[in-house]
Design a protein around this motif. Structure first.
Motif, short mmCIF file in Angstrom:
data_model
loop_
_atom_site.label_atom_id
_atom_site.label_comp_id
_atom_site.label_asym_id
_atom_site.label_seq_id
_atom_site.Cartn_x
_atom_site.Cartn_y
_atom_site.Cartn_z
N VAL B 61 0.75 -1.17 0.06
CA VAL B 61 -0.05 0.15 0.11
C VAL B 61 0.91 1.17 -0.03
O VAL B 61 2.05 1.10 0.42
CB VAL B 61 -0.95 0.15 1.17
CG1 VAL B 61 -2.11 -1.00 1.20
CG2 VAL B 61 -0.29 -0.15 2.48
N VAL B 65 -1.00 4.86 4.16
CA VAL B 65 -2.51 3.86 4.23
C VAL B 65 -2.08 2.83 5.44
O VAL B 65 -1.13 1.95 5.37
CB VAL B 65 -2.73 3.10 2.87
CG1 VAL B 65 -3.95 2.27 3.03
CG2 VAL B 65 -3.08 4.15 1.81
N LEU B 66 -2.88 2.66 6.47
CA LEU B 66 -2.74 1.94 7.49
C LEU B 66 -3.40 0.83 7.16
O LEU B 66 -4.35 0.62 6.80
CB LEU B 66 -3.43 2.44 8.82
CG LEU B 66 -2.73 3.88 9.06
CD1 LEU B 66 -3.42 4.50 10.48
CD2 LEU B 66 -1.29 4.27 9.12
N LEU B 68 -4.82 -3.02 9.12
CA LEU B 68 -5.34 -3.80 10.22
C LEU B 68 -5.55 -5.26 9.77
O LEU B 68 -6.49 -5.28 8.74
CB LEU B 68 -6.35 -3.21 11.12
CG LEU B 68 -6.16 -1.91 11.54
CD1 LEU B 68 -7.39 -1.18 12.24
CD2 LEU B 68 -5.09 -1.40 12.20
N GLU B 71 -8.32 -6.09 13.42
CA GLU B 71 -8.19 -5.12 14.25
C GLU B 71 -6.81 -5.17 14.88
O GLU B 71 -6.46 -4.35 15.80
CB GLU B 71 -9.12 -5.20 15.43
CG GLU B 71 -10.54 -4.75 15.11
CD GLU B 71 -10.82 -3.58 14.46
OE1 GLU B 71 -10.18 -2.39 14.92
OE2 GLU B 71 -11.61 -3.29 13.56
N CYS B 72 -5.84 -5.84 14.26
CA CYS B 72 -4.42 -5.73 14.78
C CYS B 72 -3.52 -5.16 13.55
O CYS B 72 -3.67 -5.39 12.58
CB CYS B 72 -4.03 -7.06 14.89
SG CYS B 72 -2.31 -7.00 15.76
N ASP B 73 -2.81 -3.91 14.29
CA ASP B 73 -2.03 -3.14 13.28
C ASP B 73 -0.95 -4.08 12.69
O ASP B 73 -0.32 -4.97 13.27
CB ASP B 73 -1.11 -2.50 14.32
CG ASP B 73 -0.18 -1.27 13.75
OD1 ASP B 73 -0.20 -1.28 12.33
OD2 ASP B 73 0.15 -0.28 14.30
N TRP B 74 -0.97 -4.20 11.45
CA TRP B 74 -0.06 -4.91 10.51
C TRP B 74 1.40 -4.84 10.89
O TRP B 74 2.28 -5.67 10.59
CB TRP B 74 -0.22 -4.70 9.04
CG TRP B 74 0.36 -3.69 8.28
CD1 TRP B 74 0.54 -2.47 8.75
CD2 TRP B 74 0.72 -3.59 6.88
NE1 TRP B 74 1.05 -1.56 7.88
CE2 TRP B 74 1.13 -2.15 6.54
CE3 TRP B 74 0.89 -4.38 5.87
CZ2 TRP B 74 1.64 -1.86 5.56
CZ3 TRP B 74 1.19 -4.07 4.59
CH2 TRP B 74 1.57 -2.86 4.55
N GLU B 75 1.82 -3.69 11.56
CA GLU B 75 2.99 -3.26 11.88
C GLU B 75 3.48 -4.26 13.06
O GLU B 75 4.65 -4.53 13.12
CB GLU B 75 3.43 -1.97 12.28
CG GLU B 75 3.40 -1.14 11.12
CD GLU B 75 3.66 0.52 11.41
OE1 GLU B 75 4.83 0.55 11.96
OE2 GLU B 75 2.95 1.30 11.07
N LEU B 76 2.53 -4.94 13.61
CA LEU B 76 2.99 -5.93 14.76
C LEU B 76 2.93 -7.15 14.11
O LEU B 76 3.16 -8.21 14.77
CB LEU B 76 1.79 -5.83 16.02
CG LEU B 76 1.85 -4.48 16.89
CD1 LEU B 76 0.69 -4.77 17.92
CD2 LEU B 76 3.12 -4.37 17.34
N ARG B 79 3.59 -7.49 8.17
CA ARG B 79 3.22 -6.47 7.22
C ARG B 79 2.72 -7.19 5.80
O ARG B 79 1.67 -7.75 5.86
CB ARG B 79 4.45 -5.77 7.18
CG ARG B 79 4.80 -4.87 8.09
CD ARG B 79 5.86 -3.77 7.88
NE ARG B 79 6.47 -3.36 9.09
CZ ARG B 79 6.91 -1.90 9.37
NH1 ARG B 79 6.58 -1.10 8.20
NH2 ARG B 79 7.28 -1.61 10.37
N THR B 91 -8.51 -4.32 7.18
CA THR B 91 -9.10 -3.02 7.21
C THR B 91 -7.95 -2.19 6.50
O THR B 91 -6.69 -2.19 6.84
CB THR B 91 -9.34 -2.60 8.52
OG1 THR B 91 -10.13 -3.32 9.04
CG2 THR B 91 -9.94 -1.05 8.69
#
Lengths: 348, 99
Positions: B61, B65-66, B68, B71-76, B79, B91
């Motif tokens: 992306v 663009v964030l 999830l 509901e979990c941040d893809w950075e955790l 990716r 999301t």
């Protein structure tokens, strides 16, 4: 495999990586730490005095929606003793503000804060749509930005506020540092990272409580706290210079999020050599607003619109123009005609 | 085996996918990665191809663009390399659209 929340004694799973420090946290701890970071910025800089009337510049967008909400929360939690009010500006872009003003109206109701809306048409005699119809889409962001800045100040003053707060976030400030650097605007480069400007008397102080808050964290905060905000691509935005800086900052952020705070730190630490001539801030001879020139930028732009000199206040180079020149000398230097009322134009 | 996913677009990214926030989709890939999903979105449901670059950049992306996953941040997570399972909710929140 879920990662545990990094907060001591919290047993929840982490769902957010905070941009600010890279820590993994759960939604509840994220919210708490986000708010306490903003509180720390406010208290470390003694940003507010008890009893102050603080106008929140509200666009209905994510930054100002989160700012209004957090200010309300912190004012209650830490007993700042502030009177908070919402102030919105209607630029007169058909279809752009209609929905965002609805979003501000919702903030007003949900956060129980009084709201005032002022329009460009009221303040300057021109709406943005009328300006674009006259000048095209090349420099319209200059008009919009200059007019908006003054509109908030004037509106806040009119409402009897003692301070204006805006939702500028860390990403915005890093972009501004970069833009001022690219334009060689050392006066702005020096002051654009200040948490509060105009607090040296004369004008209404304006402050940025979210100056160290990342855009990503603001959007995450809005999501986990279910704050609804308005968004659209400004229909006039694609040509704006800021977008290039913004793009660059976003790419840097992906490689190393701290780059944003480091750019702000560079801006904060920079000192301009004393032999560099900086504009002396005085007052606009027409409207009295703070200005380094005889006419403030907004009055200069209005003058250009009203007299059909559409590059007035827009030209990149420092030039001297006769206000109503005879047109004989195209270089812009004195044409020798009797009109000696000269206006200096410096790009902002 | 195809993978059923619920995609959620917000923050302005829904303007790029027919102004529809939720999309229930079936990918013809077994356990796709987020990166594969993004390429699939680009091919199948991005309706405004003049503005593809507001969503996709290279194999991911666009920065800003964030993402999830449930509901979990893809950075955790991993990716681009995060593996998606049947029933996952992905999301996309744009931070690139102004207010």
């Amino acid at each position: 495999m879920p990662i545990p929340c990094s907060t001591e004694a919290c047993t929840s799973a982490a769902t957010i990586k905070r941009s600010k420090d890279g820590s993994a946290v759960c939604a509840t701890c994220f919210t708490r730490r986000f708010e306490e970071d903003v509180h720390e910025t406010i208290s470390a800089t003694n940003l507010f005095k008890r009893g102050e009337k603080v106008a929140i510049g509200a666009s209905g967008g994510k930054d100002s929606t989160v700012l209004a909400y957090v200010m309300k929360v912190l004012n209650a939690r830490h007993d700042y003793g502030l009177e908070l009010i919402l102030l919105s500006i209607d630029e007169g872009i058909k279809g752009y503000r209609d929905d965002s003003l609805k979003s501000v109206e919702r903030n007003k109701i949900e956060y129980e804060l009084p709201l005032t809306i002022l329009s460009y048409k009221d303040l300057y005699g021109w709406s943005m749509d009328e300006i674009v119809a006259r000048i095209g889409k090349k420099n319209n962001c200059t008009f919009c930005g200059v007019f908006r800045r003054q509109a908030l100040d004037r509106g806040a003053y009119k409402l009897g506020a003692t301070k204006l707060v805006t939702g500028h976030n860390a990403d915005d400030i890093a972009e501004t540092v970069l833009m001022n650097l690219l334009r060689g605007d050392v006066a702005r480069l020096q002051r654009c990272t200040n948490i509060c400007t105009g607090d040296d008397g004369g004008s209404l102080p304006r402050a940025k409580p979210l100056k160290y808050t990342f855009e990503k964290d603001i959007v995450m905060y809005a999501r986990v706290n279910k704050l609804e905000y308005f968004y659209t691509e400004c229909i006039y935005a694609p040509n704006s210079y800021r977008n290039f800086a913004r793009d660059y900052i976003k790419k840097l952020e992906r490689v190393r999020p701290r780059a944003i705070l480091d750019i702000i730190y560079s801006g904060e630490s920079i000192a301009v050599r004393k032999e560099v001539a900086l504009p002396v801030l005085g007052r606009c001879s027409r409207c009295g607003y703070i200005s380094s020139q005889k006419l403030c930028k907004a009055c200069l732009l209005i003058e250009g619109l009203n007299t059909n000199q559409l590059d007035l206040g827009i030209k990149r180079k420092v030039t001297t123009e006769t206000k109503t020149g005879c047109g004989k000398d195209k270089t812009g230097s004195s044409c020798g005609c009797s009109n000696e009322d000269k206006v200096q134009s410096i790009d902002f | 085996m195809p993978t059923s996913l619920t995609l959620e677009f917000s923050g302005g990214s829904e303007f790029l996918v027919g102004n529809q926030k939720e999309h229930k989709v079936s990918l013809p890939i077994d356990q796709p990665t987020v990166s594969q999903l993004i390429q699939w979105i680009k091919k199948e449901i991005l309706t405004d191809h003049n503005r593809d670059d507001l969503f996709v950049m290279d194999d991911s992306v666009r920065p800003g663009v964030l993402v999830l996953v449930n509901e979990c941040d893809w950075e955790l997570l991993e990716r681009n390399e995060t593996i998606l399972k049947d029933g996952d909710v992905v999301t996309f929140i744009s931070t690139l659209h102004g207010g």
